[in-house]
Design a protein around this motif. Structure first.
Motif, PDB file in Angstrom:
ATOM      1  N   ALA A  11       0.826  -1.210   0.000  1.00  0.00           N
ATOM      2  CA  ALA A  11       0.000   0.000   0.000  1.00  0.00           C
ATOM      3  C   ALA A  11       0.858   1.255   0.000  1.00  0.00           C
ATOM      4  N   ALA A  12       1.885   1.265   0.841  1.00  0.00           N
ATOM      5  CA  ALA A  12       2.777   2.424   0.892  1.00  0.00           C
ATOM      6  C   ALA A  12       3.500   2.614  -0.437  1.00  0.00           C
ATOM      7  N   GLY A  13       3.924   1.508  -1.045  1.00  0.00           N
ATOM      8  CA  GLY A  13       4.605   1.595  -2.328  1.00  0.00           C
ATOM      9  C   GLY A  13       3.697   2.115  -3.433  1.00  0.00           C
ATOM     10  N   LEU A  14       2.469   1.605  -3.483  1.00  0.00           N
ATOM     11  CA  LEU A  14       1.512   2.078  -4.481  1.00  0.00           C
ATOM     12  C   LEU A  14       1.216   3.558  -4.290  1.00  0.00           C
ATOM     13  N   LEU A  15       1.024   3.959  -3.050  1.00  0.00           N
ATOM     14  CA  LEU A  15       0.741   5.362  -2.765  1.00  0.00           C
ATOM     15  C   LEU A  15       1.890   6.257  -3.218  1.00  0.00           C
ATOM     16  N   TRP A  16       3.116   5.817  -2.959  1.00  0.00           N
ATOM     17  CA  TRP A  16       4.293   6.589  -3.378  1.00  0.00           C
ATOM     18  C   TRP A  16       4.353   6.722  -4.899  1.00  0.00           C
ATOM     19  N   VAL A  17       4.066   5.627  -5.602  1.00  0.00           N
ATOM     20  CA  VAL A  17       4.096   5.655  -7.071  1.00  0.00           C
ATOM     21  C   VAL A  17       3.035   6.623  -7.596  1.00  0.00           C
ATOM     22  N   LEU A  18       1.834   6.562  -7.048  1.00  0.00           N
ATOM     23  CA  LEU A  18       0.744   7.411  -7.537  1.00  0.00           C
ATOM     24  C   LEU A  18       1.041   8.889  -7.300  1.00  0.00           C
ATOM     25  N   VAL A  19       1.521   9.205  -6.104  1.00  0.00           N
ATOM     26  CA  VAL A  19       1.832  10.606  -5.797  1.00  0.00           C
ATOM     27  C   VAL A  19       3.028  11.087  -6.614  1.00  0.00           C
ATOM     28  N   SER A  20       4.020  10.234  -6.775  1.00  0.00           N
ATOM     29  CA  SER A  20       5.196  10.603  -7.568  1.00  0.00           C
ATOM     30  C   SER A  20       4.834  10.832  -9.030  1.00  0.00           C
ATOM     31  N   ALA A  21       3.784  10.135  -9.494  1.00  0.00           N
ATOM     32  CA  ALA A  21       3.337  10.300 -10.878  1.00  0.00           C
ATOM     33  C   ALA A  21       2.510  11.563 -11.074  1.00  0.00           C
ATOM     34  N   GLY A  22       2.213  12.268  -9.983  1.00  0.00           N
ATOM     35  CA  GLY A  22       1.499  13.530 -10.094  1.00  0.00           C
ATOM     36  C   GLY A  22       0.047  13.494  -9.674  1.00  0.00           C
ATOM     37  N   LEU A  23      -0.432  12.354  -9.183  1.00  0.00           N
ATOM     38  CA  LEU A  23      -1.821  12.267  -8.756  1.00  0.00           C
ATOM     39  C   LEU A  23      -2.016  13.023  -7.448  1.00  0.00           C
ATOM     40  N   ASP A  24      -3.164  13.666  -7.302  1.00  0.00           N
ATOM     41  CA  ASP A  24      -3.469  14.376  -6.058  1.00  0.00           C
ATOM     42  C   ASP A  24      -3.399  13.402  -4.880  1.00  0.00           C
ATOM     43  N   PRO A  25      -2.756  13.803  -3.772  1.00  0.00           N
ATOM     44  CA  PRO A  25      -2.593  12.857  -2.650  1.00  0.00           C
ATOM     45  C   PRO A  25      -3.899  12.286  -2.123  1.00  0.00           C
ATOM     46  N   ALA A  26      -4.961  13.098  -2.043  1.00  0.00           N
ATOM     47  CA  ALA A  26      -6.229  12.585  -1.533  1.00  0.00           C
ATOM     48  C   ALA A  26      -6.790  11.507  -2.460  1.00  0.00           C
ATOM     49  N   LEU A  27      -6.739  11.760  -3.765  1.00  0.00           N
ATOM     50  CA  LEU A  27      -7.224  10.768  -4.719  1.00  0.00           C
ATOM     51  C   LEU A  27      -6.335   9.527  -4.704  1.00  0.00           C
ATOM     52  N   ALA A  28      -5.022   9.735  -4.574  1.00  0.00           N
ATOM     53  CA  ALA A  28      -4.108   8.605  -4.481  1.00  0.00           C
ATOM     54  C   ALA A  28      -4.409   7.760  -3.247  1.00  0.00           C
TER      55      ALA A  28
END
Length: 246
Positions: free
Chosen positions: A45-62
């Motif tokens: 979960a932490a890894g997926l969240l990091w990838v999504l945020v690093s890709a530019g997705l809004d943190p709340a949506l990520a």
């Protein structure tokens, strides 16, 4: 190792297979190893969240996407248990009536409301942790949910029925097993959040609140069942994530 394999087979979608015969002894070993699945799922979960945020997705949506992925990784079992448990708590009548509502197969208004609030709060808290760069806090929150399950299956908390998941795992754990898992969890909480004392306090509060909830459910349903374990897990994750996000 049979306990670890059975824990992953029960609690995740990973294609791992436990022993062919599952009795209370095997169930006890699986619950004892449940926090291992929490460590693995928390890291994912932490890894997926990091990838999504690093890709530019809004943190709340990520955060919300991560919560959805976590539910998929567990077959939605814990989410279903949360919904069923809250529906059972929200009905009138004796324990038999409450258990019938829980096993009806549908989701009532109480259960739906609990899902929206609990999963939404998880997603937003995960997003807040991501925005602060504290991705390890997500892993700690997910692992804490599995430690709560170990405590819920401790001796002195009987099953509500002689059949089903609760009958396999209720009263299979020593309190010392839960404490043995709590110590590294507290240490991880101290490491992942600043100030250092916040993490251990949050984890301790979350596990205490969940223990109180399990006690209330056991009184209301005349024992422990699988739905209550799912509810305990999800609420522990939610409370831990919110507390760590402060």
């Amino acid at each position: 190792m049979t306990g670890v394999l059975l824990a992953f087979s029960w609690l995740t979608v990973l294609p791992l297979r436990g022993p062919d015969t599952v009795d209370r002894a095997a169930g006890g070993r699986a619950i004892r190893a449940a926090p291992v699945t929490g460590i693995a799922l928390g890291a994912l979960a932490a890894g997926l969240l990091w990838v999504l945020v690093s890709a530019g997705l809004d943190p709340a949506l990520a955060g919300l996407v991560t919560v959805g992925a976590h539910a998929l990784a567990t077959r939605g079992m814990h989410v279903d248990g949360l919904s069923d448990s809250v529906d059972g708590l929200g009905c009138y009548g004796p324990p038999e009536r409450a258990r019938a509502v829980m096993h009806s197969g549908g989701a009532g208004p109480f259960g739906v409301c609990a899902l929206v609030i609990c999963l939404g709060a998880q997603g937003l808290a995960f997003g807040s942790l991501a925005a602060a760069g504290q991705f390890a806090g997500v892993a700690v929150a997910v692992a804490a949910g599995r430690v709560a399950v170990v405590f819920a299956c401790r001796r002195g908390i009987p099953a509500s029925s002689t059949e089903g998941f609760g009958a396999l795992v209720a009263e299979t754990q020593s309190p010392w097993t839960g404490l043995a898992w709590t110590v590294p969890l507290l240490a991880a909480g101290a490491w992942c959040i600043s100030p250092w004392w916040q993490g251990p306090v949050v984890v301790a509060v979350a596990l205490t609140l969940t223990a109180l909830l399990v006690g209330h459910c056991v009184r209301r349903f005349a024992g422990l069942n699988g739905d209550v374990l799912g509810a305990a897990l999800e609420i522990t994750v939610t409370v831990s994530a919110i507390g760590l996000a402060f």
